[in-house]
Design a protein around this motif. Sequence first.
Motif, mmCIF file in Angstrom:
data_model
loop_
_atom_site.group_PDB
_atom_site.id
_atom_site.type_symbol
_atom_site.label_atom_id
_atom_site.label_comp_id
_atom_site.label_asym_id
_atom_site.label_seq_id
_atom_site.Cartn_x
_atom_site.Cartn_y
_atom_site.Cartn_z
ATOM 1 N N ASP A 196 1.009 -0.999 -0.175
ATOM 2 C CA ASP A 196 -0.142 -0.769 0.039
ATOM 3 C C ASP A 196 0.756 1.148 0.284
ATOM 4 N N VAL A 197 1.351 1.308 -1.109
ATOM 5 C CA VAL A 197 2.518 2.579 -1.396
ATOM 6 C C VAL A 197 1.775 3.764 -0.911
ATOM 7 N N THR A 198 0.825 4.632 -0.671
ATOM 8 C CA THR A 198 -0.511 5.789 -0.719
ATOM 9 C C THR A 198 -0.539 5.580 0.620
ATOM 10 N N GLY A 199 -0.400 4.293 1.455
ATOM 11 C CA GLY A 199 -0.577 3.699 2.891
ATOM 12 C C GLY A 199 0.688 4.150 3.389
ATOM 13 N N VAL A 200 1.731 3.593 3.090
ATOM 14 C CA VAL A 200 3.128 4.378 3.733
ATOM 15 C C VAL A 200 3.850 5.199 3.612
ATOM 16 N N ALA A 201 3.222 5.838 2.645
ATOM 17 C CA ALA A 201 2.973 7.825 2.028
ATOM 18 C C ALA A 201 2.590 8.824 2.954
ATOM 19 N N LEU A 202 1.458 8.007 4.291
ATOM 20 C CA LEU A 202 1.119 9.055 4.715
ATOM 21 C C LEU A 202 1.043 7.850 6.647
ATOM 22 N N PRO A 205 5.581 8.830 7.451
ATOM 23 C CA PRO A 205 5.638 9.965 7.992
ATOM 24 C C PRO A 205 4.886 10.242 8.784
ATOM 25 N N GLY A 206 3.573 9.779 9.069
ATOM 26 C CA GLY A 206 2.848 10.258 10.473
ATOM 27 C C GLY A 206 3.153 10.638 11.526
ATOM 28 N N PHE A 207 3.853 9.446 11.807
ATOM 29 C CA PHE A 207 4.137 8.732 13.048
ATOM 30 C C PHE A 207 5.314 9.412 13.130
ATOM 31 N N VAL A 208 6.392 9.332 12.108
ATOM 32 C CA VAL A 208 7.772 10.084 12.411
ATOM 33 C C VAL A 208 7.093 11.327 12.826
ATOM 34 N N ALA A 209 6.375 12.293 12.046
ATOM 35 C CA ALA A 209 5.872 13.633 12.985
ATOM 36 C C ALA A 209 5.891 14.039 13.995
ATOM 37 N N LEU A 210 4.811 12.108 14.681
ATOM 38 C CA LEU A 210 4.509 12.654 15.954
ATOM 39 C C LEU A 210 5.996 12.729 16.806
ATOM 40 N N MET A 211 6.573 11.832 16.709
ATOM 41 C CA MET A 211 8.013 11.586 17.177
ATOM 42 C C MET A 211 8.664 12.475 17.123
ATOM 43 N N ALA A 233 1.106 19.458 13.959
ATOM 44 C CA ALA A 233 -0.246 18.790 12.206
ATOM 45 C C ALA A 233 0.596 18.885 11.479
ATOM 46 N N ALA A 234 1.530 18.676 11.157
ATOM 47 C CA ALA A 234 1.075 17.590 9.961
ATOM 48 C C ALA A 234 1.507 16.278 10.151
ATOM 49 N N GLY A 235 2.161 15.960 11.587
ATOM 50 C CA GLY A 235 1.605 13.880 11.769
ATOM 51 C C GLY A 235 0.086 13.750 11.839
ATOM 52 N N VAL A 236 -0.219 15.167 12.502
ATOM 53 C CA VAL A 236 -2.029 14.933 12.441
ATOM 54 C C VAL A 236 -2.758 14.651 11.121
ATOM 55 N N ALA A 237 -2.538 16.021 10.156
ATOM 56 C CA ALA A 237 -2.810 15.848 9.292
ATOM 57 C C ALA A 237 -2.603 14.856 8.317
ATOM 58 N N GLY A 241 -5.166 11.438 6.784
ATOM 59 C CA GLY A 241 -5.346 11.385 5.132
ATOM 60 C C GLY A 241 -5.345 9.926 5.324
ATOM 61 N N TYR A 242 -4.373 9.137 6.324
ATOM 62 C CA TYR A 242 -4.562 7.783 5.940
ATOM 63 C C TYR A 242 -5.846 7.135 6.458
#
Length: 462
Positions: A196-202, A205-211, A233-237, A241-242
């Motif tokens: 799931d490439v779209t899932g990986v892209a969301l 990075p979402g969890f990385v942004a939160l960390m 904000a980036a992580g939540v968005a 999206g995921y």
Amino acid sequence: MSSNLSRLVAVVLLGGMLGILNSTMVAVGIDALAAAFGTSLSAIGWVSTGFLLAVTAAIPVTSWAVDRFGARRLWLFGLLVFLAGSLGAGLAWDTGSLIAFRAVQGLGAGVLDPLVLTLLARAAGPHRAGRVMGLMGVVLSLGPVLGPLTGGALLQAFSWKWMFLLNVPVGVVAYLLALRVIPADDPPAGRRARLDVTGVALLAPGFVALMLALSQAAEQVAFGVWQVLVPLAAGVALLGGYGLHARRGEPLIDPRLFARRSFSAAVVVMGLVGLATFATLFALPLYFRQVHGVGALAAGMLVAPVGAGAAVAMPLAGRLSDRLGARGLALGGAAVAVVSGLAFTQVGPGTGWAWPVVAGCAMGLGLGFVGAPTMGSLYRLLPAPLIPQGSAVLYMLNQLGAALGIAVVTLIVQTAGDPLGGMRGVFWFALAMVTVILAAVPLLPGCPAPQARAVTERVGSG
């Protein structure tokens, strides 16, 4: 436990211990690394932050790769990546190269860490999930304690390079043993799930942004600054999206897992256990150093009873949970942790070492009786095909809980008027977290393993 399973558990835990120990070992050597490379503490801090972010990025993809390539192949690959990163970090020539090789280490650890849970859960089956997860809990508990002690000893006797180079011979042994002991599990022939490439892209990075937001909160000693708010904000968005994307197709991690009450309760409780554990482990050395004036090595030894208490409790609690279920044991453990947290709030300048040491051991015992039964209940009730996804979710939320605990402790300590006031604030925070755990534990399944397995076979959910 059969001899084959015992060998498998030992080999898997040896490999899994590499990442856990190394992440905490380096924490005591940050000042030595800054001096060796002639750079600032904030710059060298990315040696730890880069590792943590790489771990977080790799975990979601691992849940897909297990079914695509097989757990054995993926385990061996993760060990090789971790060894390459360790060798490179030990031979690093400047700050940038050290951070880059630490990120490679983190990618390897991000493959290994959730695979530990997956391999053990598959090998143990529902009857022995508790006892095997209890053994895993020993590694999780002792890692944050033994890591700083090992790092301190290496720095006193050798160069900083050996904090990384020591992984090479140990990792080679772990790789050779894994070749012999871990059974082949080639993925089934026929249709294989596409990545799931779209899932990986969301998701990643979402969890990385939160960390990153939590790491910056600890570094900036504030939550309301742009360095925290932008990645938050980036992580939540991205995660939002995921969630929308995951409603279609075959998502990387299915959000419908959280529709299972037992699963949701287990991962929330384990996230809170990570938060309370790291808050305690982060605060106690500060208490001993700032209030009692002891050295770093002595502080590490005085905080060791927290890990020792958990290491004693988890195998026992895990074994008992296979017969008694999770809820009663976890309730008792959470109650002990609450009493221990209350004891911590009463420490003062005249308090001797015995009180916080005993309270720390009790906190470890209490959280150990929560952690092992909770992990066992999760793997006991999840259908086998969902175990890799469950492992990824559990580990990511536990990591987030640990990072949040460190960030909050740092904020409380730095904004307090005096060291003792900061420590008391931290201990009240830890007490609040274990009280929330006590309130959440009744949502865990209470039936013993045979009944739980029957429920799983009938309805396929927790």
